[in-house]
Design a protein around this motif. Structure first.
Motif, PDB file in Angstrom:
ATOM      1  N   PRO A 117       0.813  -1.224   0.000  1.00  0.00           N
ATOM      2  CA  PRO A 117       0.000   0.000   0.000  1.00  0.00           C
ATOM      3  C   PRO A 117       0.847   1.276   0.000  1.00  0.00           C
ATOM      4  CG  PRO A 117      -0.908  -1.571   1.556  1.00  0.00           C
ATOM      5  CD  PRO A 117       0.397  -2.133   1.075  1.00  0.00           C
ATOM      6  N   ALA A 118       1.977   1.269   0.703  1.00  0.00           N
ATOM      7  CA  ALA A 118       2.847   2.457   0.729  1.00  0.00           C
ATOM      8  C   ALA A 118       3.449   2.715  -0.654  1.00  0.00           C
ATOM      9  CB  ALA A 118       3.948   2.277   1.767  1.00  0.00           C
ATOM     10  N   HIS A 119       3.884   1.647  -1.316  1.00  0.00           N
ATOM     11  CA  HIS A 119       4.460   1.793  -2.654  1.00  0.00           C
ATOM     12  C   HIS A 119       3.394   2.276  -3.644  1.00  0.00           C
ATOM     13  CE1 HIS A 119       6.881   1.086  -6.203  1.00  0.00           C
ATOM     14  NE2 HIS A 119       5.896   0.338  -6.701  1.00  0.00           N
ATOM     15  N   ASN A 120       2.186   1.731  -3.555  1.00  0.00           N
ATOM     16  CA  ASN A 120       1.105   2.140  -4.452  1.00  0.00           C
ATOM     17  C   ASN A 120       0.712   3.598  -4.232  1.00  0.00           C
ATOM     18  OD1 ASN A 120       0.998  -0.319  -5.733  1.00  0.00           O
ATOM     19  ND2 ASN A 120      -0.615  -1.128  -4.386  1.00  0.00           N
ATOM     20  N   MET A 121       0.738   4.048  -2.985  1.00  0.00           N
ATOM     21  CA  MET A 121       0.420   5.446  -2.688  1.00  0.00           C
ATOM     22  C   MET A 121       1.480   6.367  -3.300  1.00  0.00           C
ATOM     23  SD  MET A 121      -1.651   7.612  -1.381  1.00  0.00           S
ATOM     24  CE  MET A 121      -2.705   6.696  -0.300  1.00  0.00           C
ATOM     25  N   SER A 122       2.739   6.004  -3.128  1.00  0.00           N
ATOM     26  CA  SER A 122       3.832   6.793  -3.688  1.00  0.00           C
ATOM     27  C   SER A 122       3.757   6.812  -5.225  1.00  0.00           C
ATOM     28  CB  SER A 122       5.166   6.224  -3.233  1.00  0.00           C
ATOM     29  OG  SER A 122       6.231   6.837  -3.899  1.00  0.00           O
ATOM     30  N   LEU A 123       3.454   5.657  -5.807  1.00  0.00           N
ATOM     31  CA  LEU A 123       3.361   5.551  -7.264  1.00  0.00           C
ATOM     32  C   LEU A 123       2.204   6.378  -7.803  1.00  0.00           C
ATOM     33  CD1 LEU A 123       4.516   4.200  -9.785  1.00  0.00           C
ATOM     34  CD2 LEU A 123       2.989   2.259  -9.345  1.00  0.00           C
ATOM     35  N   SER A 124       1.079   6.394  -7.109  1.00  0.00           N
ATOM     36  CA  SER A 124      -0.071   7.177  -7.580  1.00  0.00           C
ATOM     37  C   SER A 124       0.225   8.673  -7.534  1.00  0.00           C
ATOM     38  CB  SER A 124      -1.320   6.835  -6.779  1.00  0.00           C
ATOM     39  OG  SER A 124      -1.161   7.184  -5.427  1.00  0.00           O
ATOM     40  N   ILE A 125       0.949   9.121  -6.510  1.00  0.00           N
ATOM     41  CA  ILE A 125       1.339  10.535  -6.430  1.00  0.00           C
ATOM     42  C   ILE A 125       2.327  10.869  -7.548  1.00  0.00           C
ATOM     43  CG2 ILE A 125       2.568  12.232  -5.020  1.00  0.00           C
ATOM     44  CD1 ILE A 125       1.315  10.865  -2.554  1.00  0.00           C
ATOM     45  N   ASP A 126       3.271   9.967  -7.818  1.00  0.00           N
ATOM     46  CA  ASP A 126       4.236  10.189  -8.905  1.00  0.00           C
ATOM     47  C   ASP A 126       3.530  10.280 -10.255  1.00  0.00           C
ATOM     48  OD1 ASP A 126       6.300  10.183  -7.086  1.00  0.00           O
ATOM     49  OD2 ASP A 126       6.905   8.094  -7.501  1.00  0.00           O
ATOM     50  N   ARG A 127       2.523   9.461 -10.461  1.00  0.00           N
ATOM     51  CA  ARG A 127       1.766   9.497 -11.725  1.00  0.00           C
ATOM     52  C   ARG A 127       1.030  10.828 -11.878  1.00  0.00           C
ATOM     53  NH1 ARG A 127      -0.432   3.248 -11.448  1.00  0.00           N
ATOM     54  NH2 ARG A 127       1.450   2.339 -12.372  1.00  0.00           N
ATOM     55  N   ALA A 128       0.412  11.291 -10.816  1.00  0.00           N
ATOM     56  CA  ALA A 128      -0.291  12.578 -10.869  1.00  0.00           C
ATOM     57  C   ALA A 128       0.703  13.717 -11.116  1.00  0.00           C
ATOM     58  CB  ALA A 128      -1.067  12.800  -9.584  1.00  0.00           C
TER      59      ALA A 128
END
Length: 177
Positions: A117-128
């Motif tokens: 979940p931490a990696h997915n949260m970081s990845l979603s912010i990077d995508r935005a």
């Protein structure tokens, strides 16, 4: 000496004649210049200046209302790099956003349920943020965009199939009210 003159002179004249003949075959190429055409200028007659007219009020063209119903920008697995298919979607979004530059937008990043979940949260912010960088490079102010990451919390499709997970790796552009 007399014999030398007798043989040398005709040979020299023969060589000279052959050389002169070959030079005549090489004619100098010249081009004739194009004839100069004089354009006739119409006679100018003096007329009295027309009285100045009052300027007509400029009619403003009706600006089409922007369509803020954007498609989702999709990403590859575990990547925040824009896909080439996303550029067409972003270019359309830029064209619509330029119709009214005062509107504020929210860039919501999402990811599929693969990974922590931490990696997915970081990845979603990077995508935005990568979408925000594209829009800022298109000429918009960074203040017009806010970035939010949701990780895997708001899936658009089921995470049980690869097609569903591919649809969840996305960034949504929403208008801030």
């Amino acid at each position: 000496m007399n014999k030398l003159r007798m043989y040398f002179l005709p040979v020299a004249l023969g060589i000279l004649t052959l050389t002169m003949y070959s030079c005549k075959a090489k004619k100098m190429v010249t081009t004739t210049p194009a004839p100069v055409v004089k354009k006739e200028t119409p006679e100018v007659t003096k007329t009295e200046p027309e009285p100045e007219r009052a300027p007509e009020p400029q009619k403003e063209e009706p600006v089409a209302k922007p369509d803020y119903n954007f498609e989702n920008i999709l990403f590859e697995f575990n990547s925040a790099v824009l896909k080439t298919s996303s550029f067409a979607i972003l270019d359309k979004a830029v064209a619509e956003m330029k119709k009214d530059t005062s509107v504020k937008f929210e860039l919501n990043g999402h990811s599929s349920a693969e990974g922590s979940p931490a990696h997915n949260m970081s990845l979603s912010i990077d995508r935005a943020n990568s979408v925000k960088s594209y829009l800022v490079n298109a000429g918009f102010s960074a203040d017009n965009f806010s970035v939010k990451g949701f990780g895997e919390a708001k899936p658009a499709s089921s995470n049980t199939t690869e097609e569903g997970r591919a649809l969840n790796r996305r960034v949504e552009i929403k208008v801030v009210k």
